[in-house]
Motif scaffolding. Structure first.
Motif, PDB file in Angstrom:
ATOM      1  N   ALA A   1      16.248   6.584  12.144  1.00  0.00           N
ATOM      2  CA  ALA A   1      18.291   7.826  12.525  1.00  0.00           C
ATOM      3  C   ALA A   1      17.623   8.362  11.492  1.00  0.00           C
ATOM      4  N   ALA A   2      17.888   7.926  10.269  1.00  0.00           N
ATOM      5  CA  ALA A   2      17.687   8.508   9.140  1.00  0.00           C
ATOM      6  C   ALA A   2      17.158   7.747   7.640  1.00  0.00           C
ATOM      7  N   LEU A   3      16.479   8.538   6.622  1.00  0.00           N
ATOM      8  CA  LEU A   3      15.661   7.783   5.338  1.00  0.00           C
ATOM      9  C   LEU A   3      16.659   8.260   3.975  1.00  0.00           C
ATOM     10  N   ILE A   4      17.110   7.661   3.130  1.00  0.00           N
ATOM     11  CA  ILE A   4      17.678   7.856   1.690  1.00  0.00           C
ATOM     12  C   ILE A   4      16.451   6.887   1.160  1.00  0.00           C
ATOM     13  N   ALA A   5      16.514   8.458  -0.034  1.00  0.00           N
ATOM     14  CA  ALA A   5      15.112   7.735  -1.212  1.00  0.00           C
ATOM     15  C   ALA A   5      15.858   7.851  -2.389  1.00  0.00           C
ATOM     16  N   VAL A   6      15.548   6.952  -3.038  1.00  0.00           N
ATOM     17  CA  VAL A   6      17.053   6.956  -4.108  1.00  0.00           C
ATOM     18  C   VAL A   6      16.297   6.296  -5.960  1.00  0.00           C
ATOM     19  N   ASP A   7      15.119   6.682  -6.520  1.00  0.00           N
ATOM     20  CA  ASP A   7      14.786   8.311  -5.861  1.00  0.00           C
ATOM     21  C   ASP A   7      14.501   8.846  -5.644  1.00  0.00           C
ATOM     22  N   GLY A   8      14.416   9.828  -5.428  1.00  0.00           N
ATOM     23  CA  GLY A   8      12.497  10.211  -4.856  1.00  0.00           C
ATOM     24  C   GLY A   8      11.184  10.224  -5.630  1.00  0.00           C
ATOM     25  N   VAL A   9      10.444   9.876  -4.603  1.00  0.00           N
ATOM     26  CA  VAL A   9       9.136  10.033  -5.920  1.00  0.00           C
ATOM     27  C   VAL A   9       8.380  10.666  -4.294  1.00  0.00           C
TER      28      VAL A   9
ATOM     29  N   CYS B   1      14.811   2.243  -2.972  1.00  0.00           N
ATOM     30  CA  CYS B   1      15.361   2.180  -4.447  1.00  0.00           C
ATOM     31  C   CYS B   1      14.016   2.655  -5.399  1.00  0.00           C
ATOM     32  N   SER B   2      14.173   3.388  -6.252  1.00  0.00           N
ATOM     33  CA  SER B   2      13.203   3.100  -7.726  1.00  0.00           C
ATOM     34  C   SER B   2      12.217   3.799  -7.115  1.00  0.00           C
ATOM     35  N   MET B   3      10.670   2.327  -6.847  1.00  0.00           N
ATOM     36  CA  MET B   3       9.627   2.547  -6.229  1.00  0.00           C
ATOM     37  C   MET B   3       9.171   2.615  -4.398  1.00  0.00           C
ATOM     38  N   GLY B   4      10.475   2.001  -4.396  1.00  0.00           N
ATOM     39  CA  GLY B   4      10.768   2.531  -2.883  1.00  0.00           C
ATOM     40  C   GLY B   4      11.370   3.766  -2.265  1.00  0.00           C
ATOM     41  N   GLY B   5      11.195   4.971  -3.721  1.00  0.00           N
ATOM     42  CA  GLY B   5      11.459   6.141  -3.105  1.00  0.00           C
ATOM     43  C   GLY B   5      10.428   6.882  -2.731  1.00  0.00           C
ATOM     44  N   VAL B   6       9.215   5.968  -3.018  1.00  0.00           N
ATOM     45  CA  VAL B   6       8.075   6.669  -2.363  1.00  0.00           C
ATOM     46  C   VAL B   6       7.471   6.067  -1.057  1.00  0.00           C
ATOM     47  N   LEU B   7       7.818   4.707  -1.156  1.00  0.00           N
ATOM     48  CA  LEU B   7       7.627   3.479  -0.267  1.00  0.00           C
ATOM     49  C   LEU B   7       8.305   3.684   1.126  1.00  0.00           C
ATOM     50  N   ALA B   8       9.325   3.964   0.967  1.00  0.00           N
ATOM     51  CA  ALA B   8      10.501   4.138   2.345  1.00  0.00           C
ATOM     52  C   ALA B   8       9.821   5.186   3.171  1.00  0.00           C
ATOM     53  N   PRO B   9       9.698   6.428   2.652  1.00  0.00           N
ATOM     54  CA  PRO B   9       9.005   8.102   2.364  1.00  0.00           C
ATOM     55  C   PRO B   9       7.812   7.708   3.602  1.00  0.00           C
ATOM     56  N   ARG B  10       6.874   6.884   3.070  1.00  0.00           N
ATOM     57  CA  ARG B  10       5.893   6.535   3.328  1.00  0.00           C
ATOM     58  C   ARG B  10       5.763   6.458   4.715  1.00  0.00           C
ATOM     59  N   ALA B  11       6.484   5.052   4.922  1.00  0.00           N
ATOM     60  CA  ALA B  11       7.310   4.004   6.112  1.00  0.00           C
ATOM     61  C   ALA B  11       8.112   5.254   7.048  1.00  0.00           C
ATOM     62  N   ALA B  12       8.886   6.087   6.560  1.00  0.00           N
ATOM     63  CA  ALA B  12       9.066   7.163   7.901  1.00  0.00           C
ATOM     64  C   ALA B  12       8.452   7.978   8.332  1.00  0.00           C
TER      65      ALA B  12
END
Length: 407
Positions: A249-257, A231-242
């Motif tokens: 199995a799936a990734l959600i960026a809220v919102d994408g950064v 979530c929020s800055m997590g929208g760049v952190l989570a995609p970086r991890a993935a």
């Protein structure tokens, strides 16, 4: 959305809307938010802290009284709201160095949330996730007590939000839909920053990998159906991890950064390369002076820079801006993501407008761009104010994705 309160202070209004948004899952009551806001002097951080603390103290005291009398549902509801109000109370105190009042309000927020968590059936279990030589704080949500493996969503917040706040932003919604949910705070986020002196790191895969390792030890987790939401800055952190952790199995960026560095350089004359050199230089007095002037006139920038120095563990506004340069999905990182990815986009996002589309365009995996609008009441950053709509669409996508992929 029109600013209904604090008409001359966008940051105060957004944080008020944020609390209102948590009404959807029990984190606030409308009258409590409005009456507190009416007592606050617009733009005054001390006033903000004082009034939210007073409301939190009152609500938590009433919750404790209800618990003592055996009224567990009333107690649970009160502790949830108090937890969110204590979170609001400490929100603007993260200057550099931090205001000593912030630890008290933060610890009360966590304590109230844990009091509420113990009153759920099944209980929401506090967990410590092994990470390097310490643990990361989090919560395990179970859909029932059978121990049956279920599709699982790992969730984390962003630049300033707490693990406890994720209860209102998807954790409880997941349980309602039969998911196991694991929420945690990573380095730089409130729990590890307050009590372990851990600051943010850009290589978030080294955070998510041990979290997945932990999740895979839990009987309630279907290891073939683990998704990640940031979530929020997590929208760049989570995609970086993935990009580097392919068990998802799936990734959600809220919102994408796509690139936090764009935020750092957008007001610096010259091209990106020159701006980066200036941000990283040993000395840049003109840029330092310009940043101080921006902080003096822009309330949102003042808060973001002060908080940023705290969570990045740096001493100057320029050092904070330079740290953002490392948080990017450029250089082919976004293209490494393999799992189906949902990129959410808020039409009126004041922080990262245009970046969800950039991330989406760079993805080569199965992908979906989901736009939320002001007309729907969900056009603000992270869809604050439109939680029921937002989470319905996100979980419907996740249900379909985990079924369609055969994960």
């Amino acid at each position: 959305m029109k600013q209904l309160l604090f008409p001359n202070n966008t940051q105060f209004w957004y944080e008020t809307l944020r609390s209102m948004s948590h009404i959807a899952y029990g984190g606030a009551d409308f009258g409590e938010v409005v009456s507190t806001s009416e007592r606050i002097v617009e733009g005054d951080y001390d006033s903000w802290h004082k009034e939210w603390l007073a409301t939190a103290d009152r609500v938590s005291a009433e919750a404790q009284k209800a618990l003592d009398a055996g009224h567990t549902i009333s107690a649970r509801d009160g502790f949830l709201r108090a937890s969110n109000y204590y979170r609001s109370a400490e929100f603007f105190l993260h200057g550099h160095p931090c205001d000593p009042r912030h630890d008290h309000a933060y610890d009360r927020s966590v304590a109230c949330f844990r009091s509420a968590a113990a009153l759920y059936t099944p209980v929401i279990e506090p967990v410590g996730i092994p990470y390097e030589d310490t643990t990361l704080p989090g919560y395990l949500y179970r859909a029932d007590t059978t121990g049956e493996p279920r599709p699982t969503l790992i969730m984390h917040n962003g630049f300033d939000g707490t693990a406890e706040e994720m209860h209102f932003f998807g954790a409880l919604a997941g349980v309602e839909r039969g998911y196991t949910v694991l929420v945690f705070d990573g380095p730089g986020q409130p729990g590890p920053r307050h009590h372990q002196d851990l600051v943010f790191r850009p290589d978030w895969e080294n955070v998510i990998t041990p979290v997945i390792d932990f999740a895979e030890t839990l009987p309630e987790v279907d290891n073939s159906r683990i998704a990640l939401l940031g979530c929020s800055m997590g929208g760049v952190l989570a995609p970086r991890a993935a990009a580097f952790e392919h068990r998802l199995a799936a990734l959600i960026a809220v919102d994408g950064v796509y690139d936090l560095g764009q935020v750092s350089v957008r007001n610096i004359p010259g091209d990106r390369e020159a701006a980066e050199r200036l941000l990283r230089a040993d000395s840049a007095p003109e840029l330092d002076d310009a940043m101080e002037r921006i902080m003096a006139t822009d309330a949102t920038a003042r808060w973001a820079i002060n908080h940023g120095m705290y969570v990045m563990g740096v001493d100057t506004p320029r050092a904070f801006s330079a740290s953002y340069l490392d948080y990017t999905l450029g250089g082919g990182i976004a293209e490494k993501i393999q799992c189906p990815t949902l990129v959410c986009d808020a039409a009126e996002d004041e922080f990262f407008k245009g970046q969800p589309e950039q991330l989406y365009d760079h993805l080569t995996c199965p992908k979906t761009l989901m736009v939320f609008t002001a007309e729907e009441g969900a056009g603000a950053h992270c869809h604050t104010g439109g939680m029921r709509l937002c989470l319905a669409r996100i979980y419907d996508w996740l249900d379909t994705t985990l079924t369609t992929t055969g994960a």
